[in-house]
Design an enzyme around this catalytic site. Structure first.
Site, PDB file in Angstrom:
ATOM      1  N   ASP A 172       0.831  -1.208   0.000  1.00 13.43           N
ATOM      2  CA  ASP A 172       0.000   0.000   0.000  1.00 13.43           C
ATOM      3  C   ASP A 172       0.864   1.256   0.000  1.00 13.43           C
ATOM      4  O   ASP A 172       2.036   1.214   0.385  1.00 13.43           O
ATOM      5  CB  ASP A 172      -0.861   0.054   1.269  1.00 13.43           C
ATOM      6  N   HIS A 185       3.912  -2.223   3.003  1.00 16.10           N
ATOM      7  CA  HIS A 185       3.922  -0.862   2.437  1.00 16.10           C
ATOM      8  C   HIS A 185       5.242  -0.673   1.706  1.00 16.10           C
ATOM      9  O   HIS A 185       6.303  -0.806   2.332  1.00 16.10           O
ATOM     10  CB  HIS A 185       3.773   0.176   3.549  1.00 16.10           C
TER      11      HIS A 185
HETATM   12 ZN    ZN Z   1      -2.575   3.204   3.201  1.00 16.27          ZN
END
Ligand code: ZN
Length: 420
Positions: free
Chosen positions: A235, A376
């Site tokens: 993400d 991430h």
């Molecule tokens: Zn996010």
């Protein structure tokens, strides 16, 4: 019974120009605060220092102000626009603060204009003189009235739109001179930050039309539906770490799904095209990481649509997946998007741990067949984690699939009565 199946995918490769700009990201989700900050760095020291100074000021002021309220969460979101002409680099920084202790959300803008010929940050008074400003005052008034007639406060026009440079701190220079005003300066709160564009004869149009070469390649994967699969997801990117994560995946014949932020797509379009070309999947993670369940329906749709559009414009790729920011979903979100909403089964907490050993220890035994794992691609430590954990998972017999492939495998297994 067929034991193997093929997923044939057609990808478009785009040869695109790369800028010297990188994007920095700070995303934190603490008990009482949600923070998402995106800003560009240009490798021009004077300009970067000015950007960082603003970001640090706003971030620390927000933390000081809201840290101690933990009944309801407060949100800080900083987004940016970056564009340049032959002579000027423009950065617009947009700050949005929302909290239950505020009567209405705060919207602020900070603009920075860097003159590449003079090598300095300029004020409006460096660009036009007072005589010219006097000439422009009626033009500015007229533009505001015609563009923002629903929210302009006429008395404020008289006091604010005067030949005084201190009233025009927020401006940028493209093929027009662009001037910005925050809400409650000359408009009611009904309008957000307003922008007017003034034609200046000296600013001739110099938009570079980029030549695009489009080449078609196809990738065919072989996946055994009877063998364990895992979908790795990332993400908040793309970022400066994404490209090497892509190389690590490719080296291991692995792929992943990248839930990207729309506001990063243009700067990292080469990276995004590389991801697609290597057989990864791209999903939508909103435009600038706003807390989506708090937005109006129109604002929510805008976050999704703007991101779909910018991904398509830069890659010719249309995402079908959506991951909500902060993993937060409600019926408004569920009922108003055609995209598949994707959460996760295993959370690496990489944004918090920031250490590959700790991350691997936390998740390696938790990952099982058909899991979606959250990372991430905005941290060096995540890149290091991926480098180690992909071979470890391979060793355990996992095949790497994208989220859409995972869904297909689920269907195929149902047809094969796999779960009986
Ligand atoms: Zn996010």
């Amino acid at each position: 019974m067929k034991k193997f199946f093929l997923i044939g995918l057609l990808f478009l490769l785009c040869a695109c120009s790369n800028d010297n700009v990188t994007l920095e990201t700070i995303i934190e989700n603490k008990k009482s605060m949600a923070i998402a900050i995106n800003y560009p760095l240009t490798k021009i020291k004077k300009l970067d220092d000015e950007i960082l100074k603003y970001i640090e000021e706003v971030n620390s002021a927000f933390k000081n102000e809201y840290e101690n309220y933990d009944l309801n969460s407060s949100e800080l979101n900083i987004d940016y626009k970056y564009f340049k002409t032959d002579n000027y680099i423009n950065v617009e920084l947009y700050t949005f603060i929302n909290s239950s202790i505020l009567a209405h959300p705060i919207n602020e803008i900070k603009t920075i204009v860097y003159d590449t010929k003079k090598n300095k940050i300029i004020k409006l008074s460096d660009f036009i003189d007072l005589e010219k400003l006097k000439e422009l005052v009626p033009v500015i008034k007229q533009k505001i009235i015609s563009k923002y007639k629903d929210c302009v406060v006429m008395e404020s026009l008289t006091t604010e739109i005067i030949p005084d440079f201190s009233k025009y701190e927020n401006f940028t220079i493209s093929d027009t001179l662009n001037i910005y005003f925050e809400p409650y300066v000359i408009t009611s709160g009904f309008c957000n930050i307003i922008e007017i564009n003034i034609e200046i004869p000296e600013l001739k149009k110099d938009k570079n039309v980029e030549e695009k070469t489009i080449k078609h390649t196809s990738i065919t994967k072989t996946i055994n539906p009877n063998q364990k699969v895992v979908a790795i997801t990332f993400d908040d990117g793309p970022s400066k770490y994404t490209s090497s994560i892509l190389d690590i995946l490719k080296k291991n014949d692995a792929c992943a799904t990248f839930f990207v932020l729309g506001n990063k797509v243009a700067i990292y379009k080469d990276t995004l095209n590389k991801a697609i070309n290597y057989g990864n999947e791209i999903g939508n993670h909103s435009y600038n990481h706003k807390w989506l369940t708090r937005l109006s329906l129109e604002e929510f749709k805008n976050q999704i649509d703007k991101t779909q559009d910018i991904i398509y414009e830069n890659t010719n790729y249309i995402p079908t997946l959506f991951r909500p920011t902060y993993g937060s979903v409600n019926n408004k979100i569920k009922n108003n998007t055609d995209l598949d909403i994707v959460l996760w089964d295993v959370d690496s907490l990489d944004w918090k741990l920031k250490n590959s050993k700790k991350i691997i220890n936390r998740i390696i035994d938790d990952i099982s067949d058909m899991d979606i794992v959250l990372f991430h691609d905005t941290y060096k430590s995540t890149e290091q984690t991926i480098e180690k954990i992909i071979p470890m998972l391979k060793e355990k017999g996992f095949q790497f699939v994208t989220v859409s492939e995972l869904y297909e495998i689920k269907k195929i297994r149902n047809q094969l009565d796999f779960y009986k």
